[in-house]
Design an enzyme around this catalytic site. Structure first.
Site, PDB file in Angstrom:
ATOM      1  N   LEU A  64       0.826  -1.199   0.000  1.00 41.44           N
ATOM      2  CA  LEU A  64       0.000   0.000   0.000  1.00 41.44           C
ATOM      3  C   LEU A  64       0.871   1.265   0.000  1.00 41.44           C
ATOM      4  O   LEU A  64       2.062   1.200   0.288  1.00 41.44           O
ATOM      5  CB  LEU A  64      -0.930  -0.027   1.219  1.00 41.44           C
ATOM      6  CG  LEU A  64      -1.956  -1.172   1.188  1.00 41.44           C
ATOM      7  CD1 LEU A  64      -2.591  -1.378   2.557  1.00 41.44           C
ATOM      8  CD2 LEU A  64      -3.024  -0.899   0.139  1.00 41.44           C
ATOM      9  N   LYS A 170      14.771   0.705   3.340  1.00 41.92           N
ATOM     10  CA  LYS A 170      14.099   1.156   2.115  1.00 41.92           C
ATOM     11  C   LYS A 170      14.109   2.681   2.016  1.00 41.92           C
ATOM     12  O   LYS A 170      14.388   3.247   0.949  1.00 41.92           O
ATOM     13  CB  LYS A 170      12.662   0.625   2.089  1.00 41.92           C
ATOM     14  CG  LYS A 170      11.781   1.192   0.964  1.00 41.92           C
ATOM     15  CD  LYS A 170      12.294   0.821  -0.418  1.00 41.92           C
ATOM     16  CE  LYS A 170      11.496   1.492  -1.517  1.00 41.92           C
ATOM     17  NZ  LYS A 170      10.162   0.943  -1.695  1.00 41.92           N
ATOM     18  N   LYS A 239       7.779  11.080  -0.226  1.00 41.14           N
ATOM     19  CA  LYS A 239       7.379  10.524   1.064  1.00 41.14           C
ATOM     20  C   LYS A 239       8.490   9.666   1.654  1.00 41.14           C
ATOM     21  O   LYS A 239       8.804   9.762   2.850  1.00 41.14           O
ATOM     22  CB  LYS A 239       6.103   9.706   0.882  1.00 41.14           C
ATOM     23  CG  LYS A 239       5.557   9.044   2.144  1.00 41.14           C
ATOM     24  CD  LYS A 239       5.932   7.577   2.250  1.00 41.14           C
ATOM     25  CE  LYS A 239       5.358   6.753   1.112  1.00 41.14           C
ATOM     26  NZ  LYS A 239       5.691   5.315   1.264  1.00 41.14           N
TER      27      LYS A 239
END
Length: 288
Positions: A64, A170, A239
């Site tokens: 998501l 990540k 983000k």
């Protein structure tokens, strides 16, 4: 295995397909019903229409956009975690905040479920051919249980630490990637204004010390050609860099280059909107 998969976007759709083709029973869900139908057109799956359809799911994968959406789907308005068996394993392959992942893990443990974070790198091409790089965080037994699913999706699996470590890695990887794109873009724009051919610049970078993932794969095909279809949203890149900046702040580490990269990516994202490809950021910087 009886597997559930939530999030069937550009990355999630081929990933879900690999799990189903391996002979697993797969239940899928996406807020975009058409996305689930596209998966069902390719492989045999059960399309969930509500959280109760995940009852009996042994392993649930989430892919998501943000950690907040993952949390809401599992223990917020979605209430999916409450439908899972008490010994269920949840694998969050989204890009989420590391501290939020640890907090979610504690909530899920209270329901008897285990959480592993396993974000990926490689984009749509590697999701399609199941050659993703996967960064895994979590407790040893949970990670061992997750590996059979993850091995269907990636070729390079790295166990990087406890819960949240995969998401931290990540974010840091995407910061380095973003900084490389920013630097390459600036060099291209400066060289072009001086009169150097952009294509020749990229050819030189690719046989010199300035070579990066972006000089090899992004600049000619998407920036110079004007296609801007690398398959990764600028908003998501921004983000992820903000997550890395937040991690540095939480650790009381001063990272001026990271702060500048986050500001640059966020400003470009605000200017271009939520649907812009990451390679479109150069349009904003070209105006500087």
């Amino acid at each position: 295995m009886n597997v559930g998969f939530i999030g069937l976007g550009a990355m999630g759709r081929p990933m879900a397909g690999h799990i189903a083709r391996a002979g697993n029973s797969l239940t899928v869900f996406d807020v975009d019903a058409a996305a689930a139908q596209r998966v069902a057109a390719d492989v045999t799956v059960r399309i969930a229409t509500g959280p109760e359809d995940f009852r009996g799911t042994d392993i649930l994968v989430t892919m998501l956009p943000t950690g907040a959406i993952v949390r809401d789907a599992l223990v917020g308005s979605g209430e999916i975690a409450a439908q899972l068996p008490r010994d269920a394993l949840i694998i969050d392959m989204s890009s989420s905040e590391p501290e939020g992942t640890r907090e979610l893990g504690a909530v899920l443990a209270g329901l008897g479920a285990s959480l592993v974070d396993a974000p990926v790198s490689g984009g749509v091409p590697r999701a399609t051919d199941a050659s993703l790089t996967i960064m895994i965080g979590g407790a040893g037994p949970a990670v061992a249980r997750a590996r059979p699913v993850l091995e269907l999706l990636g070729k390079r699996l790295f166990e990087v630490g406890g819960l949240g470590a995969g998401h931290a890695m990540k974010a840091l990887n995407n910061y380095v990637s973003a900084a490389a794109f920013e630097a390459t873009s600036e060099a291209l724009l400066i060289g072009k204004r001086f009169g150097i051919d952009p294509t020749q610049m990229i050819d030189i970078l690719n046989v010199s010390t300035g070579r990066t993932f972006h000089s090899e794969l992004s600049m000619k095909d998407h920036v110079i050609a004007g296609r801007h279809a690398a398959g990764f949203l600028l908003a998501l890149a921004a983000k992820d860099v903000r997550i890395a900046a937040g991690l540095a702040a939480a650790l009381n580490f001063t990272a001026p280059m990271l702060a500048l990269s986050a500001a640059q990516m966020s400003a470009a994202s605000r200017t271009l909107g939520p649907k812009a490809d990451v390679t479109e950021a150069i349009k904003v910087w070209d105006q500087g």
